[in-house]
Write a protein that holds these residues in place. Structure first.
Motif, PDB file in Angstrom:
ATOM      1  N   ASP A 330     -37.063  83.429  42.843  1.00 19.95           N
ATOM      2  CA  ASP A 330     -36.185  84.598  42.757  1.00 19.95           C
ATOM      3  C   ASP A 330     -35.186  84.516  41.607  1.00 19.95           C
ATOM      4  OD1 ASP A 330     -34.438  82.662  43.630  1.00 19.95           O
ATOM      5  OD2 ASP A 330     -33.961  83.620  45.547  1.00 19.95           O
ATOM      6  N   GLY A 331     -35.410  83.554  40.705  1.00 17.80           N
ATOM      7  CA  GLY A 331     -34.497  83.389  39.585  1.00 17.80           C
ATOM      8  C   GLY A 331     -33.456  82.309  39.797  1.00 17.80           C
ATOM      9  N   SER A 332     -33.380  81.765  40.999  1.00 17.80           N
ATOM     10  CA  SER A 332     -32.411  80.712  41.283  1.00 17.80           C
ATOM     11  C   SER A 332     -32.849  79.402  40.651  1.00 17.80           C
ATOM     12  CB  SER A 332     -32.259  80.508  42.794  1.00 17.80           C
ATOM     13  OG  SER A 332     -31.863  81.703  43.426  1.00 17.80           O
ATOM     14  N   SER A 333     -31.881  78.557  40.369  1.00 16.44           N
ATOM     15  CA  SER A 333     -32.157  77.233  39.818  1.00 16.44           C
ATOM     16  C   SER A 333     -31.356  76.201  40.601  1.00 16.44           C
ATOM     17  CB  SER A 333     -31.763  77.176  38.337  1.00 16.44           C
ATOM     18  OG  SER A 333     -31.996  75.894  37.801  1.00 16.44           O
ATOM     19  N   PHE A 334     -31.959  75.040  40.835  1.00 14.22           N
ATOM     20  CA  PHE A 334     -31.315  73.989  41.610  1.00 14.22           C
ATOM     21  C   PHE A 334     -31.479  72.653  40.877  1.00 14.22           C
ATOM     22  CE2 PHE A 334     -32.325  77.340  44.570  1.00 14.22           C
ATOM     23  CZ  PHE A 334     -31.204  77.419  45.387  1.00 14.22           C
ATOM     24  N   PRO A 335     -30.672  72.417  39.853  1.00 12.38           N
ATOM     25  CA  PRO A 335     -30.842  71.200  39.044  1.00 12.38           C
ATOM     26  C   PRO A 335     -30.626  69.928  39.862  1.00 12.38           C
ATOM     27  CG  PRO A 335     -29.434  72.798  37.934  1.00 12.38           C
ATOM     28  CD  PRO A 335     -29.592  73.273  39.336  1.00 12.38           C
ATOM     29  N   TYR A 336     -31.554  68.977  39.712  1.00 11.22           N
ATOM     30  CA  TYR A 336     -31.414  67.671  40.355  1.00 11.22           C
ATOM     31  C   TYR A 336     -32.356  66.675  39.689  1.00 11.22           C
ATOM     32  CZ  TYR A 336     -31.125  63.938  43.811  1.00 11.22           C
ATOM     33  OH  TYR A 336     -30.944  62.723  44.419  1.00 11.22           O
ATOM     34  N   TRP A 618     -25.359  54.417  43.127  1.00 13.33           N
ATOM     35  CA  TRP A 618     -25.131  55.747  43.688  1.00 13.33           C
ATOM     36  C   TRP A 618     -23.631  55.901  43.944  1.00 13.33           C
ATOM     37  CZ3 TRP A 618     -29.366  55.118  48.010  1.00 13.33           C
ATOM     38  CH2 TRP A 618     -30.631  55.265  47.435  1.00 13.33           C
ATOM     39  N   ARG A 619     -23.130  57.077  43.694  1.00 14.10           N
ATOM     40  CA  ARG A 619     -21.702  57.310  43.925  1.00 14.10           C
ATOM     41  C   ARG A 619     -21.397  57.190  45.425  1.00 14.10           C
ATOM     42  NH1 ARG A 619     -19.782  56.090  39.297  1.00 14.10           N
ATOM     43  NH2 ARG A 619     -21.439  54.647  39.883  1.00 14.10           N
ATOM     44  N   GLY A 620     -20.327  56.468  45.737  1.00  9.90           N
ATOM     45  CA  GLY A 620     -19.913  56.301  47.122  1.00  9.90           C
ATOM     46  C   GLY A 620     -20.802  55.389  47.931  1.00  9.90           C
ATOM     47  N   TRP A 621     -21.630  54.606  47.264  1.00  5.21           N
ATOM     48  CA  TRP A 621     -22.612  53.778  47.987  1.00  5.21           C
ATOM     49  C   TRP A 621     -21.944  52.651  48.749  1.00  5.21           C
ATOM     50  CZ3 TRP A 621     -25.040  48.865  46.087  1.00  5.21           C
ATOM     51  CH2 TRP A 621     -26.102  48.446  46.926  1.00  5.21           C
ATOM     52  N   ASP A 622     -22.300  52.520  50.024  1.00 10.75           N
ATOM     53  CA  ASP A 622     -21.830  51.429  50.880  1.00 10.75           C
ATOM     54  C   ASP A 622     -23.048  50.621  51.299  1.00 10.75           C
ATOM     55  OD1 ASP A 622     -20.887  49.694  52.792  1.00 10.75           O
ATOM     56  OD2 ASP A 622     -19.778  51.202  53.921  1.00 10.75           O
ATOM     57  N   PRO A 623     -23.281  49.460  50.682  1.00 14.57           N
ATOM     58  CA  PRO A 623     -24.484  48.694  50.998  1.00 14.57           C
ATOM     59  C   PRO A 623     -24.531  48.182  52.429  1.00 14.57           C
ATOM     60  CG  PRO A 623     -22.998  47.401  49.616  1.00 14.57           C
ATOM     61  CD  PRO A 623     -22.442  48.793  49.655  1.00 14.57           C
ATOM     62  N   ALA A 624     -23.387  48.056  53.088  1.00 20.33           N
ATOM     63  CA  ALA A 624     -23.393  47.555  54.461  1.00 20.33           C
ATOM     64  C   ALA A 624     -24.182  48.474  55.388  1.00 20.33           C
ATOM     65  CB  ALA A 624     -21.954  47.408  54.971  1.00 20.33           C
ATOM     66  N   TYR A 625     -24.142  49.780  55.112  1.00 20.23           N
ATOM     67  CA  TYR A 625     -24.842  50.731  55.968  1.00 20.23           C
ATOM     68  C   TYR A 625     -25.833  51.593  55.187  1.00 20.23           C
ATOM     69  CZ  TYR A 625     -20.855  49.344  58.771  1.00 20.23           C
ATOM     70  OH  TYR A 625     -19.909  48.602  59.428  1.00 20.23           O
ATOM     71  N   ASN A 626     -25.971  51.314  53.890  1.00 17.61           N
ATOM     72  CA  ASN A 626     -26.798  52.126  52.994  1.00 17.61           C
ATOM     73  C   ASN A 626     -26.468  53.607  53.135  1.00 17.61           C
ATOM     74  OD1 ASN A 626     -28.721  52.538  50.955  1.00 17.61           O
ATOM     75  ND2 ASN A 626     -30.282  53.065  52.468  1.00 17.61           N
ATOM     76  N   THR A 627     -25.231  53.923  52.952  1.00 19.17           N
ATOM     77  CA  THR A 627     -24.795  55.311  52.881  1.00 19.17           C
ATOM     78  C   THR A 627     -24.236  55.568  51.487  1.00 19.17           C
ATOM     79  OG1 THR A 627     -22.603  54.716  53.720  1.00 19.17           O
ATOM     80  CG2 THR A 627     -24.259  55.429  55.328  1.00 19.17           C
ATOM     81  N   ALA A 628     -24.146  56.818  51.129  1.00 20.33           N
ATOM     82  CA  ALA A 628     -23.661  57.178  49.794  1.00 20.33           C
ATOM     83  C   ALA A 628     -23.161  58.609  49.821  1.00 20.33           C
ATOM     84  CB  ALA A 628     -24.796  57.022  48.773  1.00 20.33           C
ATOM     85  N   ASP A 629     -22.699  59.068  48.691  1.00 19.39           N
ATOM     86  CA  ASP A 629     -22.406  60.488  48.534  1.00 19.39           C
ATOM     87  C   ASP A 629     -23.729  61.213  48.289  1.00 19.39           C
ATOM     88  OD1 ASP A 629     -19.737  59.871  48.714  1.00 19.39           O
ATOM     89  OD2 ASP A 629     -19.429  59.841  46.533  1.00 19.39           O
ATOM     90  N   TYR A 630     -23.912  62.340  48.946  1.00 22.23           N
ATOM     91  CA  TYR A 630     -25.143  63.112  48.802  1.00 22.23           C
ATOM     92  C   TYR A 630     -24.821  64.511  48.282  1.00 22.23           C
ATOM     93  CZ  TYR A 630     -26.415  59.338  51.952  1.00 22.23           C
ATOM     94  OH  TYR A 630     -26.587  58.097  52.511  1.00 22.23           O
ATOM     95  N   THR A 631     -25.748  65.076  47.574  1.00 27.61           N
ATOM     96  CA  THR A 631     -25.527  66.420  47.054  1.00 27.61           C
ATOM     97  C   THR A 631     -25.302  67.380  48.217  1.00 27.61           C
ATOM     98  OG1 THR A 631     -27.891  66.921  47.023  1.00 27.61           O
ATOM     99  CG2 THR A 631     -26.943  65.978  45.029  1.00 27.61           C
ATOM    100  N   PRO A 632     -24.395  68.321  48.090  1.00 28.49           N
ATOM    101  CA  PRO A 632     -24.098  69.232  49.198  1.00 28.49           C
ATOM    102  C   PRO A 632     -25.263  70.173  49.475  1.00 28.49           C
ATOM    103  CG  PRO A 632     -22.959  69.924  47.208  1.00 28.49           C
ATOM    104  CD  PRO A 632     -23.563  68.584  46.905  1.00 28.49           C
TER     105      PRO A 632
END
Length: 916
Positions: A330-336, A618-632
């Motif tokens: 539909d013309g939308s773009s989602f860069p990643y 990865w931004r916000g990465w916590d290796p203890a639990y393998n969590t990070a910041d994720y794209t919204p």
């Protein structure tokens, strides 16, 4: 610490096993029901919803059933009764009407009419399991939520106990010790355990995470799961005492057929995590392969120089090809995950230094004597494809249908097995109202199916959520630098041993698997980078978080949560597997791409290995639990009420970089897109018209429809004077005029129309691709690029990523490269073309000569060589049999092979005429 999603709150704390048992033993209060909730039995589909899941619902067989199947060819009821209708669509779709859809699909209405009740059982007082006569599907209705889940577990035991047991052992890397040391069994457990070498503490930590970070829904999910496990265990006890448990336990030596001595181990919550890990590895991951990408880039640079070699590599990579078919159009773009302007932290290996990390040690006896002919209980290549795809979806908005209501035909392609990896069920209870398919052992909720007035499905998305890191070694080969400190790797081991059994005569043996794990994930390769010793590790965002997706599935089953496109998308956001989710009700269609997409450091190129340093984490990465910041969520490809949607594991949207090679100008999704677009332009789309479009694509050869016209145009530039070449050209021309189908002359004939043309194409394709590209690329670069993307995946190509007799075809191949290159030779416009023109060195006449010479060579190859036969019952030269789909046995009962069709395993056809 970072949260999994913005909607999930809580503080992580340690949960003891006793506290967890106390938590799950107590029923969590039912979640509040929204105003949209209705009577759980209300069905708004008015007999316009249908589904199919071959071969049949019944996946359990006693020892007597198995012996009868081997000796007499008989099968237990409902073992194969959905295979015939599923298979017959390939020959019957052209005359399909809305009135005849149920000749090929099951009516998937809620409940069972009294005249169709086959059995009713009450495994406990608060749940009833009713099975219908037609399919034997369990319809589970509970007066309490715990009872509903208990019934789901009990029915799962009835229908898939042996299969669930197999996969909980796969998830722990213990299949050979459980089911025998066949080479295929060992290959499968090795392939999986390399990706997810979990300890029992790792499995338990996923449960602890849900209990603390999942909020009320997480606690409810654990209570549901415990009730589900209780139901499975109740069936194990009843079937063991009654001696009607699956006969495979006898054949593999777990239970004595005479004395009934032996055990079937009860299930526990960590078994479900092991099962979820397997499903996630099969269908819900994406990315990886960065080391191989680096090797092909280095090969390109070695041939062409750094700058030109990079351009050549990028043209084959097709990161964001402007000609690729996209689900969102539909013309939308989602860069990643796109190519950065200037790459930072890149860690390409020194040429010739890469060595794969060994996995197997101390092999003895049968571990060294077994051969690949030792088939095993599961296919050894379940995890081997670089990208797991296969599912498809077709949806048309109500603005373009005959009724004014959306129409959808969609489903997952999970392969073909006996019994199937999925099972059908209906769940009705407090806060739960759904019918559809669930993976065996994970049926607390329906995972793909329909609610009261909506339906949903998924295709594998495989966007890039896995990265490869180069950890610099220090001190020795088992220590590495982590943020400036030299720390030890964690050594993980699994020892498997076995003895010959009735089901598996592999000689007794044993071996040990060993994986070194770092904060950045398990070690996959060793190499040097700029002379420094490194280990390449692989880290994915769902690693140690496969269980988190249970929250989204819970919401999809909740009629108080999902009531429109927006609420559906909220549910899909709570699924961390990489899937494309589709939705339809009487008013709306919708799409959402799920997955925890990590936010990478600026300048990091997701296509290549990166240094394991804080600057590139990865931004916000916590290796203890393998969590990070994720794209919204707003940055994930999504849409509501687009004119139509198609998905066949293709590109999601412009700007959304695919995780691997192959999303270019020709993709099998084009087979769907062309047909659905034409229907939408015509208007008045019906359910049967959409099924026809799906099935017409399912029996079409992609190479024939989208590349053969250009091949014939190049050849047709001058008269063909050689008689053999002229004959082959005429055969291919006729096949093209007939629609390039791979379809029987008549139902059951086991002979293809245009059989010679199909044989020629199957023999020609690998020859013409090699002749077109290898001279210009050179053998080394051509070999490196074919390691990134297989040349072909025709239905009979046992060498392809999916393997032979698997149904799914044409996902992997060089058809886009051939298309772009041939158009360039013909002087046609090409967007996003290859860096060089390869066919005939860019000369039309030389390209034509190459095509004719390879065509003549292919035409001379006898059918017995093109289709060499196999040990599964196909004779050399039997074209139909070579293509045919085999229900690969996962137990003691086998089912019939069917004609090839490129189609989802489980599939729904839905059109809701009303809404709450």
């Amino acid at each position: 610490m970072p949260l999994r999603t913005p909607r999930r709150i809580g503080t992580l704390r340690t949960v003891t096993a006793g506290a967890l048992l106390a938590l799950t033993a107590t029923l969590v209060a039912p979640l509040p029901m929204a105003a949209h909730a209705a009577d759980p039995t209300t069905d708004y589909c008015a007999n316009q919803c249908a589904d199919i899941l071959p071969p049949g619902e019944n996946g359990n067989a006693t020892l007597a059933d198995i012996l009868a199947n081997k000796v007499l060819g008989t099968r237990p009821a409902h073992t194969m009764d959905q295979l015939g209708p599923y298979s017959s669509l390939a020959s019957g779709y052209q005359n399909l009407s809305d009135a005849t859809i149920t000749n090929f699909f099951n009516n998937s209405s809620f409940g069972v009419p009294s005249s169709q009740v086959a059995s009713v059982e009450n495994p406990r007082s608060d749940v009833t399991i009713t099975r219908d006569k037609a399919t034997g599907v369990p319809h589970i209705k509970g007066s309490t939520r715990a009872g509903t889940e208990f019934g789901a577990g009990y029915a799962a035991g009835e229908d898939r106990l042996w299969l669930m047991d197999l996969f909980r052992h796969v998830g722990r890397g213990e299949l050979s010790s459980f089911a025998g040391g066949a080479a295929a069994n060992r290959g499968l457990e090795q392939e999986f355990w390399r990706q997810a070498p979990y300890t029992e503490d790792d499995l338990q930590s996923q449960i602890d995470w849900l209990s603390t970070q999942g909020g009320t829904r997480g606690q409810q999910a654990l209570a549901d799961a415990q009730s589900y496990v209780d139901g499975i265990n109740a069936y194990i006890t009843a079937s063991k005492n009654g001696r009607y448990f699956p006969g495979e336990y006898v054949l593999t030596g777990h239970v004595d057929a005479i004395t009934n001595a032996g055990t079937i181990d009860p299930f526990k919550l960590t078994d479900l995590i092991a099962l979820a890990s397997v499903v996630g590895a099969l269908f819900g991951t994406g990315g990886g392969g960065e080391v191989q990408s680096a090797l092909s880039l280095l090969s390109a640079q070695q041939k062409y120089g750094t700058d030109e070699g990079t351009k050549v590599w990028e043209s084959f990579r097709e990161r964001d090809d402007p000609e690729a078919v996209s689900t969102v159009h539909d013309g939308s773009s989602f860069p990643y995950a796109g190519k950065p302007a200037t790459a930072q932290g890149e860690a390409l290996p020194d040429p010739g230094s890469v060595v794969q990390e060994p996995l197997v040690y101390d092999a003895t006896g049968g571990a060294t004597q077994a051969t690949t002919k030792s088939a095993g209980v599961l296919p050894s290549n379940l995890f081997s494809a670089p990208r797991k795809g296969m599912s498809n979806a077709l949806l048309v908005s109500g603005a373009h249908t005959a009724s004014g209501h959306p129409v959808a035909v969609f489903g997952p392609q999970t392969g073909y097995f006996a019994p199937q990896l999925l099972m059908l069920q209906e769940l009705q209870g407090p806060g739960i109202s759904a019918r559809g398919a669930s993976f065996a052992g994970l049926g607390m909720y329906v995972e793909l199916g329909r609610g009261q007035d909506y339906a949903w499905s998924a295709t594998s998305a495989s966007q890039d959520v896995t990265d490869t890191y180069a950890v610099e070694l220090c001190q020795d080969s088992t220590h590495y630098l982590y943020h400036g400190s030299c720390v030890p790797m964690e050594k993980l081991e699994r020892t498997n041993s076995w003895k010959p059994t009735t089901a598996d005569s592999t000689p007794a043996g044993s071996y040990r698997m060993q994986v070194w794990r770092t904060a950045y994930g398990p070690v996959e390769y060793r190499a040097t980078v700029g002379g420094k010793q490194v280990a390449y590790t692989q880290l994915r965002s769902s690693y140690r978080h496969e269980a988190d997706s249970i929250l989204g599935f819970q919401e999809l089953n909740d009629p108080g949560f999902v009531h429109d496109a927006a609420s559906f998308q909220l549910a899909a956001q709570d699924i961390n597997y990489t899937f494309n989710w589709f939705y339809a009700d009487s008013r709306q269609t919708a799409y959402y791409n799920s997955g925890t997409n990590p936010v990478r450091a600026p300048g990091v190129d997701a296509s290549f290995p990166v240094w394991a340093q804080a600057a590139y984490d990865w931004r916000g990465w916590d290796p203890a639990y393998n969590t990070a910041d994720y794209t919204p969520p707003s940055q994930h490809p999504q849409s509501v009420n687009q004119d139509y949607y198609v998905s066949w594991n293709n590109k999601q949207a412009p700007g959304y970089t695919s995780a691997g090679f192959g999303d270019g100008s020709v993709h099998r999704a084009d087979l769907l897109d062309d047909r659905v677009k034409a229907l939408v332009q015509q208007g008045g789309v019906t359910r049967s018209a959409l099924v026809k479009a799906m099935e017409d694509a399912a029996v079409t050869d992609l190479r024939g429809e989208d590349v053969l016209p250009e091949l014939l145009q190049v050849i047709g530039g001058a008269p063909v004077t050689d008689p053999q070449e002229a004959t082959a050209v005429q055969q291919l021309t006729t096949w093209r005029q007939d629609g390039t189908k791979r379809r029987e002359t008549s139902a059951g004939s086991h002979t293809y129309a245009d059989a010679d043309a199909i044989r020629v194409m199957d023999a020609w394709w690998p020859l013409l691709i090699q002749g077109e590209f290898q001279p210009g690329l050179g053998s080394d670069l051509y070999g490196a690029l074919t390691a990134d993307l297989a040349v072909d995946e025709s239905p009979s190509a046992g060498h392809g990523p999916t393997g032979s007799h698997a149904g799914s075809s044409f996902q992997f191949g060089w058809w886009s490269y051939a298309d772009k290159d041939l158009r360039a030779v013909l002087g046609k416009p090409v967007q996003g073309g290859l860096a060089h023109t390869y066919c005939g060195g860019g000369q039309l006449s030389a390209c034509r000569d190459m095509l004719l010479s390879t065509l003549k060579q292919a035409a001379a190859v006898p059918a017995a060589t093109v289709y060499p036969g196999d040990d599964g019952g196909c004779s050399a030269g039997d074209q139909w049999c070579a293509d045919s789909i085999v229900q690969r046995p996962l137990g003691g009962v086998t089912d019939d092979r069917i004609s090839w069709q490129n189609r989802p395993t489980y599939q729904q056809v839905v059109e809701f005429p009303a809404h709450r």
